[in-house]
Write a protein that holds these residues in place. Structure first.
Motif, mmCIF file in Angstrom:
data_model
loop_
_atom_site.group_PDB
_atom_site.id
_atom_site.type_symbol
_atom_site.label_atom_id
_atom_site.label_comp_id
_atom_site.label_asym_id
_atom_site.label_seq_id
_atom_site.Cartn_x
_atom_site.Cartn_y
_atom_site.Cartn_z
ATOM 1 N N SER A 179 -7.096 6.030 -0.200
ATOM 2 C CA SER A 179 -5.664 5.997 -0.466
ATOM 3 C C SER A 179 -5.235 7.339 -1.026
ATOM 4 C CB SER A 179 -5.314 4.883 -1.467
ATOM 5 O OG SER A 179 -5.958 5.104 -2.714
ATOM 6 N N ASP A 220 -3.826 8.109 -3.738
ATOM 7 C CA ASP A 220 -4.138 8.339 -5.145
ATOM 8 C C ASP A 220 -5.633 8.422 -5.412
ATOM 9 O OD1 ASP A 220 -4.620 5.694 -4.596
ATOM 10 O OD2 ASP A 220 -3.818 4.944 -6.492
ATOM 11 N N LYS A 221 -6.454 8.229 -4.352
ATOM 12 C CA LYS A 221 -7.894 8.368 -4.492
ATOM 13 C C LYS A 221 -8.445 9.412 -3.530
ATOM 14 C CE LYS A 221 -8.651 3.561 -5.941
ATOM 15 N NZ LYS A 221 -9.336 2.287 -5.608
ATOM 16 N N THR A 267 -15.368 8.672 -0.616
ATOM 17 C CA THR A 267 -15.131 7.861 -1.797
ATOM 18 C C THR A 267 -16.215 8.019 -2.844
ATOM 19 O OG1 THR A 267 -16.168 6.045 -0.565
ATOM 20 C CG2 THR A 267 -13.765 6.100 -0.627
#
Length: 280
Positions: free
Chosen positions: A242, A244-245, A279
Motif C-alpha cells: 500500500s 503508506d507501506k 514488504t
C-alpha cells in the motif's frame, strides 16, 4: 480458500521522468493501490536489457547470473534460474512466460533466459522496427490475456513488451516514444482485465508487478552511466502493499524475491538471492 498469484509485466526502456507527463491510467492505478518506486541500476550492472532483465527475474546480480550484455553466453542460469522455471521445477506450480525478444525465450544469443516455465509463448516481430514491435506487443498481450483467461490454475507469469525500447532506439525519446509508452499502458490494462475476468478471480489474491529495465538518453540509446540510463522503476500492488507501506528503496533483484514472498514460498538460503521482498 484464497489462492496467491503473481503477474509480472516487463516494459522495456521506459523513462521514469516522463511518466508524470503521460496518460498511463493503468500504471497509475497500480501505483495508487500499492507503490511506484525508482530503481537505480547498480554500478556493476551494464544498463542493457540482458543483464537487467536477468537480475529482475532471477533475484541475483550479474556476479552470480553471469549475463553481462545482450548475449547470454556463459550464463549461470542453471544455478540461478528465473522465477517461472524455479517455481515450476522446484515448487510444482504452474507458470508462464510470453514475449518476443529472442534470447529471453529461445536458444538464441546464448539464451533462453526463461528456461522451463510450465507454458512458454514466443511471438516473433516480423522485422526489427518500431511498428513491427508494436504489432508484436499487441499479439503478445492477446496471447497472455488468452492464457490468463483460460481458467488454467496459474500461479505466476511474466509478460515482456519491447516496443517502447525499440521506438527509442530508432526515433529517440520524442512524441513517438511517449505514444509507445501510452500504448504499453493500454496493453497493461488488457492484462489486468484478463486476470480480473478469470472464472475464479474472487478466490484469488493477485500481486501485480510492473517493471522496466533501464532508461534512455534523449536521443535514444543506453548502456552508459548517465542518470537517464541507469534510472529504472518498479510499480506493484497486491496483498501487503500500500502507499503508506511503500518500501524505502527498491532494487531489480527485489522483484523475484517478492514473487516468492507473495506466493508464500519460504526463502531458501541455497538460492542465495540478492533481493528482498518489497514488504521485508
Amino acid at each position: 480458500m484464497e489462492t496467491r498469484r503473481v503477474l509480472v509485466v516487463g516494459i522495456d526502456g521506459v523513462r521514469l521522468d516522463l511518466l508524470p507527463q503521460l496518460d498511463t491510467p493503468h500504471l497509475d492505478s497500480i501505483a495508487r493501490a500499492g507503490f511506484l518506486a525508482s530503481v537505480e541500476v547498480d554500478a556493476a550492472t551494464p544498463t542493457m536489457s540482458g543483464p537487467c532483465w536477468t537480475t529482475i527475474v532471477t533475484g541475483v546480480g550479474v556476479a552470480k547470473h553471469g549475463v553481462w550484455g545482450n548475449r547470454f553466453d556463459g550464463n549461470r542460469l542453471d544455478v540461478f534460474p528465473d522465477f517461472t522455471t524455479r517455481l515450476a521445477a522446484e515448487c510444482g506450480l504452474r507458470t508462464f512466460a510470453v514475449g518476443g525478444w529472442e534470447p529471453l525465450f529461445l536458444a538464441q544469443q546464448g539464451g533462453p533466459l526463461f528456461i522451463a516455465p510450465s507454458r512458454l509463448s514466443y511471438i516473433a516481430p516480423r522485422e526489427d522496427t518500431p511498428q513491427a514491435w508494436e504489432e508484436c506487443d499487441e499479439a503478445v498481450t492477446a496471447e497472455a490475456a488468452r492464457i490468463l483467461g483460460s481458467g488454467e490454475d496459474l500461479h505466476a507469469g511474466f509478460v515482456y513488451l519491447g516496443a517502447v525500447d525499440e521506438t527509442a532506439h530508432f526515433l529517440g525519446c520524442g512524441q513517438e516514444y511517449r505514444q509507445a509508452i501510452e500504448a504499453a499502458d493500454q496493453r497493461l490494462g488488457t492484462l489486468v482485465k484478463a486476470l480480473r475476468d478469470r472464472p475464479d478471480h474472487a478466490t484469488e489474491q493477485w500481486t501485480i508487478i510492473v517493471v522496466t529495465d533501464h532508461g534512455h538518453r534523449d536521443e535514444g540509446g543506453h548502456g552508459g552511466r548517465s542518470d537517464q540510463e541507469r534510472t529504472a522503476w518498479v510499480a506493484a500492488c497486491g496483498p501487503g502493499l500500500s502507499a503508506d507501506k511503500a518500501p524505502s528503496a527498491v532494487g531489480h533483484a527485489d522483484v523475484a524475491a517478492h514473487v516468492y514472498a507473495a506466493l508464500g514460498i519460504p526463502r531458501d538460503p541455497h538460492w542465495t538471492l540478492d533481493g528482498t521482498a518489497f514488504t521485508a
